[in-house]
Each structure stands twice: as structure tokens, then as C-alpha cells.
Write a protein that holds these residues in place. Structure first.
Motif, PDB file in Angstrom:
ATOM      1  N   ILE A 144       0.835  -1.199   0.000  1.00  0.00           N
ATOM      2  CA  ILE A 144       0.000   0.000   0.000  1.00  0.00           C
ATOM      3  C   ILE A 144       0.873   1.254   0.000  1.00  0.00           C
ATOM      4  CG2 ILE A 144      -1.687   1.339   1.334  1.00  0.00           C
ATOM      5  CD1 ILE A 144      -2.901  -1.320   2.241  1.00  0.00           C
ATOM      6  N   ILE A 188       0.708   4.238  -2.810  1.00  0.00           N
ATOM      7  CA  ILE A 188       0.509   5.658  -2.474  1.00  0.00           C
ATOM      8  C   ILE A 188       1.666   6.496  -3.009  1.00  0.00           C
ATOM      9  CG2 ILE A 188       0.384   7.318  -0.566  1.00  0.00           C
ATOM     10  CD1 ILE A 188      -1.104   5.141   1.035  1.00  0.00           C
ATOM     11  N   VAL A 216      -6.880   2.373  -2.958  1.00  0.00           N
ATOM     12  CA  VAL A 216      -6.250   2.323  -1.632  1.00  0.00           C
ATOM     13  C   VAL A 216      -7.234   1.942  -0.524  1.00  0.00           C
ATOM     14  CG1 VAL A 216      -5.092   3.704   0.151  1.00  0.00           C
ATOM     15  CG2 VAL A 216      -4.321   3.825  -2.221  1.00  0.00           C
TER      16      VAL A 216
END
Length: 476
Positions: free
Chosen positions: A86, A90, A185
Motif C-alpha cells: 500500500i 501511495i 487504496v
């Protein structure tokens, strides 16, 4: 199949949710790597620069991705895989914004390098996490889901990129990633389970990482130079590939001295499935990714298609890929990789050999049909080879295997693209024009068909269902 737990494609709901969440996280990097191909001319004009310099935004992205892959193995070993994945997604989104607002070509290429690095972490983790998520019983189906971005990228990337440039500007090729990731996300946070470190006691093998990263970078750089010279026999290619081969020998000696306690242990290749899959994936990326470069050029040269029209002409191939993917995943889990690959190679040759004879007079309906047949076979080649690479491996070997497979695929696709571009260019004499003579493209398709046929040899060494059960019992 239990009726008490919701399932889809024969997968438990939690597994299915995690697989799609991982796939969503990888969509932006896969689309981004191909959308930029359609924006080369607008970027030239916007930055008042040359094609050679803008090409570094593409080549640099690939090189940075290759460098990141070995580092990802250590990250998976030491930290929670979900958080690293993750975090990389990002970071890719933030770098997309910075790339889109670049004010000169140097800054643009710099942020593209950082984008490529984060994309390398994403792609390597994606492979390892899906193997851990699926387990041996559902690996084929889960790989069929998670590798969807790999298919959508080359097919839809140029189409979406062309539409964005026509409607807005090149900046939005990068800004659109932010919208994709705003959706992805939260879903990743919700559905991807926590992954404990694969081997928390592992030490950072910095010499191994530096060697592997350098090997990938110099080999890919040397290979890509061949297309510019229309020959592999040029000083830059021979120099850089030569350096890469020497470094491979150095790494093998280093791995032996360390007793295979390295970022990519060479004893992985003692596993028949891993060795066979590695050879097959290198050839498959050559045979499949390579023609993705010359097909749009063929349409533009002989059909006078625009860039978007050329991208649209490839859609039958993408449709063929998507239609067969769920079935292929089920068949891999049911009968193993060997026979799925063999049958798919037969289909691939049926769809590829006639392309050797196409001319400017060939019906587009016939070409579309061939591309569809070729597309139906792609998943049946790539998915079993990928899933079988992990067959029989210990869970602690998954990050190491993921590194090896990613490096081999990157080298295969780069080599395939360079070979196709070189064959096309070298088959046309200086006084000829590609627009008038299809011999170069025909030669490229012939090379692709020959490489596809070579995959039969490693394909025969893959597992089938009885072999898989036997190996699992031996491992237990």
C-alpha cells in the motif's frame, strides 16, 4: 463447494476480495507504463526537446523498475507485506502528481525514474502476495485475476492515453492515476490481509542487491540500444551486454561463496518447475511482448491508421485474453500447468503463423480474427508458467522466487522488443520504405512464431496434477 460461504470462480470470498484489491493496486503502474508511448510527440513539443531525450522517460522507468525488484525481496522478508504494498501504491500516486506538473524535461525524467522504482516494488510484491493469498489449491485462479492489469496495460493503455491527450493534455496521463488510486487504496486497506514478514531474521544482502540491480540495468540498457542501431552487433550493445554477462558470473560466484544465502539463491534453479518456468517466461515475454511493438507500426504504415486507431485494432487480441482467463485459472488448478501450456501454444501458433504472410491487402477481418485467436492463447501460456514457478517451493522462498521471475520477465520483454525492432529495421534496405515493403514486419512475426515453438521444450517439464500431488506429499 460449500453453500455456506459466498464464493466466485470457486474462490472463497476473502480470497477473491484480496486478489481483486491487489490487482487494483497494480492497475495504475501497468497503464502508466504504456500510456506514455502515445504521448511522446506531445512531450517533445511541450519540453522543446528531442525524441532521444524523451525516450529516457520510458527506458529510465524500465531500468528503475528493474533496480527495485531485488530490494522488494528484502522488504517482504522484514516487514508487513500489506503495508509495503500500500505504501508503494501511495508513493506511485504522489509521484504521478509530481511527474504531471514537471516544468522541464530533466525534472520529468527524474520523477519518471522514481515512478519506475515504486512500480518495481508494486509488481514484485503483487506476485508474492498473491501466492501467499491463494495457497496451492487456488493459485491458478488467483493469478488469473491479479495478472489482469498486465493484460489491460498493453491493450488499453495506448487507447486511454490517446483519448486523454485528445480531450485534455499529456499532464492528465499522470493525474488520472490519482483518481484510480483513490478508489484502490481504501479497498486495499479493507480487503488485503496482513502479511507477516516472510523471514524476519533475514539480513539485507546489499552486495547481492547491488549486483542484481546492476545486472538488470546494464543488460536492459544494452539490449534496448540494439533497436536504435538496427543491429545487435554494435559497440554499445556488445559492451553493456558483455558487462552484464561478466556480472552474472560474479553473482554466481558470490552466491556460491555465501552458501546460497543471497537475495536470489541460485539453488532455486535446481527446482525443475522453477527452472522450466523461468526459461518459458523469458521466451514467452519475447514472443508476446515483442510483437506488441511492431503491430501498431504495421497498422500505421500499411493501413495509415492513427495512433488511436492502431491501438483500437489490437482490441480483438485483448478480448481474446480476457475471455479465456477465468477458464485457464480453473484448468491450471484442475490439471496442472503442463497441458494448459501445450494446448495454448498450439493455439498461439495457429494465430501467429498466418501473420508471417500478411500484406497491405490482407483483410482487417482476417487480421482481427488472428489476433483474437492469438489473444485466447496468451493467458494459457503466461499464467501456467507463472504459477508453476512457485510449485514445490517453501513459503520462505516465495520472495526470492518472485525476484527471479520479475527479473527474467523484464529481461525477456526488453529483449523481445529489441529483437522485433531490430529484425524489422534490418530486413528493410536503406533505399526501401517500411510503408511500401512488409518484409520487415513479416520477418518479425516469423521470429515471434519460432520463439513460441521453442516454449514447447520447457513446457514439457512443467507439472501436471499427479506430479503436483506427488511433490506436495514429498515436501510434507
Amino acid at each position: 463447494m460449500s453453500t455456506s460461504s459466498p464464493q466466485s470462480f470457486g474462490l472463497p470470498k476473502k480470497t477473491l476480495g484480496a486478489a481483486w484489491a491487489i490487482a487494483l493496486g497494480a492497475i495504475a503502474p501497468m497503464l502508466d507504463s504504456t500510456m506514455i508511448n502515445i504521448a511522446i510527440d506531445p512531450l517533445n513539443q511541450a519540453f522543446h526537446t528531442t525524441l532521444a531525450i524523451v525516450q529516457w522517460a520510458i527506458t529510465g522507468y524500465i531500468l528503475a523498475l528493474a533496480v527495485a525488484v531485488p530490494i522488494s525481496g528484502w522488504l517482504m522478508n522484514r516487514y508487513n507485506g500489506k503495508r509495503i504494498f500500500i505504501g508503494a501504491v501511495i508513493a506511485f500516486g504522489l509521484l504521478s502528481i509530481l511527474t504531471g506538473i514537471s516544468w522541464n524535461i530533466s525534472i520529468f525524467v527524474f520523477f519518471r525514474l522514481l515512478q519506475g522504482f515504486s512500480a518495481g516494488i508494486i509488481t514484485a510484491l503483487m506476485s508474492a502476495l498473491l501466492v501467499k493469498t491463494a495457497g496451492p489449491d487456488h493459485l491458478g485462479k488467483v493469478i488469473a485475476i491479479v495478472s489482469t492489469p498486465m493484460i489491460l496495460g498493453p491493450i488499453l493503455g495506448p487507447v486511454i492515453g490517446g483519448m486523454i491527450i485528445q480531450i485534455a493534455s499529456w499532464h492528465w496521463i499522470f493525474f488520472i492515476n490519482v483518481f484510480i488510486l483513490c478508489i484502490a487504496v481504501p479497498l486495499m486497506i479493507k480487503y488485503i490481509p496482513d502479511f507477516e514478514p516472510f523471514d524476519k531474521n533475514s539480513r539485507l544482502d546489499m552486495p547481492g542487491i547491488i549486483l542484481l540491480s546492476t545486472i538488470s540495468a546494464v543488460l536492459i540498457y544494452g539490449i534496448t540500444q540494439a533497436s536504435g542501431y538496427a543491429s545487435f552487433h554494435n559497440r554499445e550493445t556488445l559492451l553493456w551486454v558483455g558487462i552484464g554477462l561478466v556480472l552474472i558470473a560474479v553473482y554466481m560466484a558470490y552466491d556460491h561463496m555465501r552458501g546460497h544465502q543471497t537475495v536470489l539463491p541460485m539453488n532455486l534453479f535446481a527446482h525443475r518447475s522453477f527452472a522450466a518456468s523461468s526459461a518459458g517466461l523469458f521466451l514467452a515475454n519475447m514472443a508476446i511482448i515483442g510483437p506488441m511493438l511492431i503491430l501498431p507500426l504495421f497498422f500505421q504504415s500499411f493501413r495509415h491508421f492513427t495512433a488511436i486507431e492502431s491501438a483500437l485494432a489490437l482490441i480483438p487480441q485483448g478480448v481474446g485474453m480476457l475471455i479465456t482467463r477465468p477458464l485457464i485459472g480453473t484448468m491450471i488448478d484442475r490439471i496442472g500447468a503442463k497441458y494448459v501450456v501445450i494446448v495454448s501454444l498450439g493455439l498461439a501458433l495457429i494465430g501467429s503463423v498466418p501473420l508471417v504472410f500478411i500484406t497491405d491487402q490482407t483483410s482487417m477481418i482476417w487480421i482481427a480474427f488472428l489476433l483474437f485467436i492469438r489473444g485466447t492463447s496468451v493467458g494459457g501460456i503466461m499464467l501456467p508458467l507463472t504459477s508453476d514457478a512457485y510449485t514445490g517451493l517453501d513459503s520462505r522462498q516465495i520472495p526470492e522466487a518472485s525476484i527471479g521471475i520479475n527479473i527474467i520477465e523484464n529481461l525477456g520483454s526488453s529483449f523481445g522488443s529489441a529483437v522485433m525492432a531490430t529484425v524489422v529495421a534490418s530486413s528493410i534496405s536503406p533505399i526501401q520504405s517500411a510503408m511500401d515493403h512488409p518484409e520487415g514486419y513479416q520477418a518479425g512475426f516469423l521470429v515471434s512464431a519460432i520463439v513460441l515453438a521453442l516454449i514447447f521444450f520447457p513446457g514439457l517439464l512443467l507439472t501436471h496434477k499427479k506430479n503436483i500431488h506427488h511433490r506436495n506429499n514429498v515436501q510434507e
